[in-house]
Design a protein around this motif. Structure first.
Motif, short mmCIF file in Angstrom:
data_model
loop_
_atom_site.label_atom_id
_atom_site.label_comp_id
_atom_site.label_asym_id
_atom_site.label_seq_id
_atom_site.Cartn_x
_atom_site.Cartn_y
_atom_site.Cartn_z
N TYR A 187 -1.79 9.84 17.35
CA TYR A 187 -2.45 9.34 16.14
C TYR A 187 -2.18 7.85 16.03
O TYR A 187 -1.22 7.35 16.62
CB TYR A 187 -1.91 10.06 14.89
N GLY A 227 -3.01 6.21 12.69
CA GLY A 227 -2.76 5.90 11.28
C GLY A 227 -3.35 6.94 10.36
O GLY A 227 -3.34 8.13 10.67
N GLY A 228 -3.93 6.45 9.26
CA GLY A 228 -4.36 7.32 8.18
C GLY A 228 -5.27 8.47 8.60
O GLY A 228 -5.07 9.61 8.16
N VAL A 258 -3.20 11.14 10.47
CA VAL A 258 -2.23 11.80 9.62
C VAL A 258 -2.95 12.75 8.66
O VAL A 258 -2.51 13.88 8.43
CB VAL A 258 -1.37 10.76 8.85
N TRP A 306 5.45 15.49 3.37
CA TRP A 306 5.65 14.15 2.81
C TRP A 306 6.62 14.09 1.65
O TRP A 306 6.61 13.16 0.86
CB TRP A 306 4.29 13.53 2.46
N ARG A 310 1.20 -0.42 6.13
CA ARG A 310 -0.11 0.11 6.50
C ARG A 310 -0.59 -0.68 7.69
O ARG A 310 0.06 -1.64 8.12
CB ARG A 310 -1.10 0.02 5.34
N LYS A 335 -6.64 -5.37 4.20
CA LYS A 335 -5.51 -4.80 3.47
C LYS A 335 -4.69 -5.89 2.75
O LYS A 335 -3.84 -5.59 1.93
CB LYS A 335 -4.61 -4.00 4.41
N TYR A 385 5.78 1.18 12.88
CA TYR A 385 5.44 2.10 11.78
C TYR A 385 4.86 3.38 12.37
O TYR A 385 3.89 3.35 13.13
CB TYR A 385 4.39 1.41 10.90
N ASN A 386 5.47 4.50 12.03
CA ASN A 386 4.95 5.80 12.46
C ASN A 386 5.26 6.81 11.35
O ASN A 386 5.75 6.43 10.28
CB ASN A 386 5.55 6.22 13.80
N MET A 387 5.00 8.08 11.59
CA MET A 387 5.15 9.06 10.51
C MET A 387 6.60 9.18 10.02
O MET A 387 6.86 9.33 8.83
CB MET A 387 4.64 10.43 10.97
N ALA A 414 7.33 6.24 8.03
CA ALA A 414 6.55 6.31 6.79
C ALA A 414 7.26 7.14 5.73
O ALA A 414 7.34 6.75 4.57
CB ALA A 414 5.16 6.89 7.08
N GLU A 468 -11.00 0.24 0.79
CA GLU A 468 -10.04 1.31 0.98
C GLU A 468 -10.74 2.61 0.65
O GLU A 468 -10.91 2.95 -0.51
CB GLU A 468 -8.84 1.08 0.05
N GLY A 502 -7.02 5.88 1.18
CA GLY A 502 -5.60 5.52 1.21
C GLY A 502 -4.82 6.79 0.94
O GLY A 502 -5.23 7.60 0.09
N THR A 503 -3.76 7.01 1.68
CA THR A 503 -2.97 8.21 1.42
C THR A 503 -1.48 7.93 1.27
O THR A 503 -0.76 8.78 0.74
CB THR A 503 -3.14 9.25 2.57
N SER A 504 -1.03 6.75 1.71
CA SER A 504 0.42 6.52 1.64
C SER A 504 0.92 6.52 0.20
O SER A 504 2.04 6.97 -0.07
CB SER A 504 0.79 5.22 2.35
N LYS A 550 1.79 9.91 -0.79
CA LYS A 550 3.08 10.31 -0.23
C LYS A 550 4.20 9.77 -1.13
O LYS A 550 5.15 10.48 -1.44
CB LYS A 550 3.25 9.74 1.18
C1 LIG Z 1 0.06 7.90 5.79
C2 LIG Z 1 0.06 6.99 6.94
C3 LIG Z 1 -0.96 6.04 7.07
C4 LIG Z 1 -2.08 5.89 6.09
O1 LIG Z 1 -1.67 5.22 4.93
P1 LIG Z 1 -2.73 4.35 4.09
O2 LIG Z 1 -2.18 4.29 2.76
O3 LIG Z 1 -4.00 5.14 4.12
O4 LIG Z 1 -2.85 3.05 4.77
C5 LIG Z 1 -0.92 5.19 8.16
N1 LIG Z 1 0.06 5.27 9.08
C6 LIG Z 1 1.06 6.17 8.98
C7 LIG Z 1 2.10 6.21 10.03
C8 LIG Z 1 1.09 7.06 7.91
O5 LIG Z 1 2.08 7.96 7.82
#
Ligand SMILES: *Cc1c(COP(=O)(O)O)cnc(C)c1O
Length: 566
Positions: free
Chosen positions: A25, A27-28, A31, A299, A367, A373, A434-436, A439, A458, A461-463, A466
């Protein structure tokens, strides 16, 4: 492998992020795919997933003292996690036959549900050397490589599921990368000419439409894959006559989004606002909105898991129980938070040598490093930032830039430059790779989660969702999911104006920066240091109002009732 006769939902995604050690993966999007599958397993849905093996991963990021990024292949052994199956299928690429094999992994839930995930792999000795590399790099190389990968995913993936004996009731295309599977279905359902009168009916578009669900993720025009028909002819040939294909995928070039839009009965954006933006971008199509979520169990950090287990048993498979977060004593919420904060600050010390204080208000920003961004918005006025934040805040950054994204890379270097400029006043670190795993440390260990995208780019966005699962409050531009999750001074704070405009307007940056500074100075810092009771109430609201709703269990229930069984 246990094969089932039950018709399945087949979820196709170029990337799937299940855990940090399976680096397939970027990124968003990936994930989200992983979280979707995990909730699918928890909810016992009849579901399978298909993706590419990405044997060299996305990349491991290294940053030098100036913030210059270098990319390294990720070394991982698929055999440690998954099983190679013997069935093979083939696709035709540039007139060559390319064999595809698949690795098999199962996402297992504690509820007993499971979702098989198939990782397609072309590294087979019968294949031409260049074809053996087609499943090596996620989003690697050039457009030609990308088209070949999308042939493997869409056409190869559909053939593999058939070969493995699955009966599919819905194909869910997570973003346009897998759209070519619609062409495979069109071909499969092609009827002999005698059966029909109208030539168009030879290609049974409505039957394919009935089978396909499409989720678009990109509110930016350039984000949609487009291939010239010359290239398509050269690489893919003509599986469907070009005059018909052009009617479905665009006259000038093959637009993967358009292809999916024309061949999917159900189409959705990933937040209410994104649905609206997508409807403006593609007039005439019916586009719904199902707002994204995150997988609650994945998360939530250890200390909050313990707290939820104690006070809200069953929360992991019923995140609605967060509605009762008010029953958890304030001190225990704060203790759980401080535990997560110390783990993060310990990691900061180990990896950068910087000693940060657990008592300082800590802002987090992580991110993909890409221009929209606006990772540098916080530094628009360094003197102002120093005046507001000296002795009061510390800042933690992370994020990778795509290898070909030069402005994204320059952005990381700019953050390093600001780090130097600020060093006698405000401590700032930029964590590499940056990875899970990182994160989760970040979204649980900071006090405020900052997000400053340029509206309306955007999609969701999911972070921030979390962060909410760990009682971390959001301070963000009103775009994507935050438009829905934000209640000012209650679940968090907004940066900049209300999200009425769908078009970009000049002068955003200064307006947004001004608002950011004012709120930080007049609202956020005072509450953090002087009104701990209010602060903890907001942490509870992040959990009880944001995590309660923005999870993939809620999201999947909607996909089931609105897209999968209709
Ligand atoms: C959740 C996550 C993202 C996505 O976050 P956004 O808020 O959508 O930018 C990107 N990279 C990793 C490693 C994540 O865990």
């Amino acid at each position: 492998m246990k094969l089932t006769r039950e018709p399945m939902i087949a979820y196709f995604s170029m990337e799937i992020g299940i855990q940090s050690s399976i680096p397939t993966y970027s990124g968003g999007l990936g994930v989200l795919a992983g979280d979707t599958i995990k909730s699918g397993a928890d909810l016992n849905l009849p579901m399978v997933a298909v993706t590419l093996l990405s044997e060299k991963g996305y990349f491991r990021q290294e940053l030098d003292e100036k913030g210059r990024q270098t990319e390294h292949p990720v070394v991982w052994e698929p055999a440690k996690f998954m099983t190679l199956l013997s069935p093979k299928v083939s696709v035709e690429i540039e007139g060559r036959k390319v064999l595809i094999q698949t690795w098999y992994y199962t996402v297992k839930s504690f509820t007993g549900g499971q979702v098989p995930v198939f990782f397609l792999d072309t590294d087979i000795k019968e294949n031409a050397p260049e074809d053996r590399e087609l499943t090596s790099f996620l989003y690697g190389k050039d457009l030609v490589y990308r088209l070949k990968q999308e042939i493997i995913l869409g056409i190869g993936g559909a053939r593999m599921l058939k070969k493995l004996g699955f009966e599919i009731k819905k194909y869910h295309l997570n973003e346009g990368h897998a759209s070519l599977l619609t062409l495979e279905l069109l071909q499969t359902f092609q009827k002999p000419i005698e059966e029909v009168w109208d030539e168009k009916l030879v290609w049974d578009v409505s039957r394919v439409k009935d089978l396909c669900v499409f989720t678009t993720h990109t509110p930016v025009e350039a984000g949609h894959d487009r291939f010239s028909y010359d290239l398509v002819r050269q690489i893919l040939g003509e599986p469907v006559p070009f005059d018909i294909l052009k009617g479905l995928a665009g006259q000038e070039a093959l637009n993967m989004t358009l292809l999916a839009l024309n061949l999917s009965e159900f189409v959705n954006g990933v937040a209410k606002k994104h649905g609206e933006v997508s409807r403006n971008m593609f007039p005439g199509y019916k586009i719904s909105a199902i707002t994204n979520g995150v997988h609650s169990y994945t998360w939530t950090c250890e200390s909050f898991k313990k707290l939820y287990d104690k006070y809200l048993p069953g929360w992991a498979n019923e995140p609605e129980l967060f509605v009762r977060i008010g029953r958890v004593p304030d001190e225990e919420i704060w203790e759980a938070h401080m535990e997560a904060k110390k783990i993060l600050l310990g990691y900061v010390r180990e990896t950068t040598g910087v000693e940060m204080s657990p008592d300082l208000l800590t802002l987090g920003f992580a991110r993909r490093a890409t221009a929209y961004k606006r990772a540098d918005l916080l530094f628009s006025d360094l003197e102002r930032l120093k005046a507001i934040g000296t002795g009061k805040i510390q800042i933690i950054y992370a994020g990778k830039a795509h290898p070909n994204d030069q402005p994204g890379k320059a952005l990381i270097e700019r953050i390093f430059y600001f780090k130097e400029k600020l060093k006698d006043h405000i401590q700032l670190v930029y964590l590499a790779n940056y990875n899970m795993e990182l994160a989760l440390k970040l979204v649980s260990g900071v006090d405020v989660w900052l997000n400053t995208p340029l509206r309306p780019r955007e999609a969701s966005g999911t972070s921030g969702m979390k962060a909410a699962h760990n009682g971390v409050v959001n301070f963000s531009v009103l775009d994507g999911w935050w438009i829905e999750g934000h209640i000012e001074g209650y679940t968090g704070w907004a940066i900049g104006p209300n999200p009425t405009e769908t078009k970009l307007v000049e002068g955003y940056d200064t307006r947004d920066a001004e608002d950011l500074y004012n709120k930080l100075e007049q609202v956020i810092i005072p509450i953090y240091y002087k009104e701990k009771g209010i602060w903890i109430r907001m942490m509870q609201n992040a959990i009880g109002k944001n995590a309660y709703y923005f999870n993939t269990h809620r999201m999947m229930r909607r996909y089931v009732t609105e897209a999968y069984i209709r």
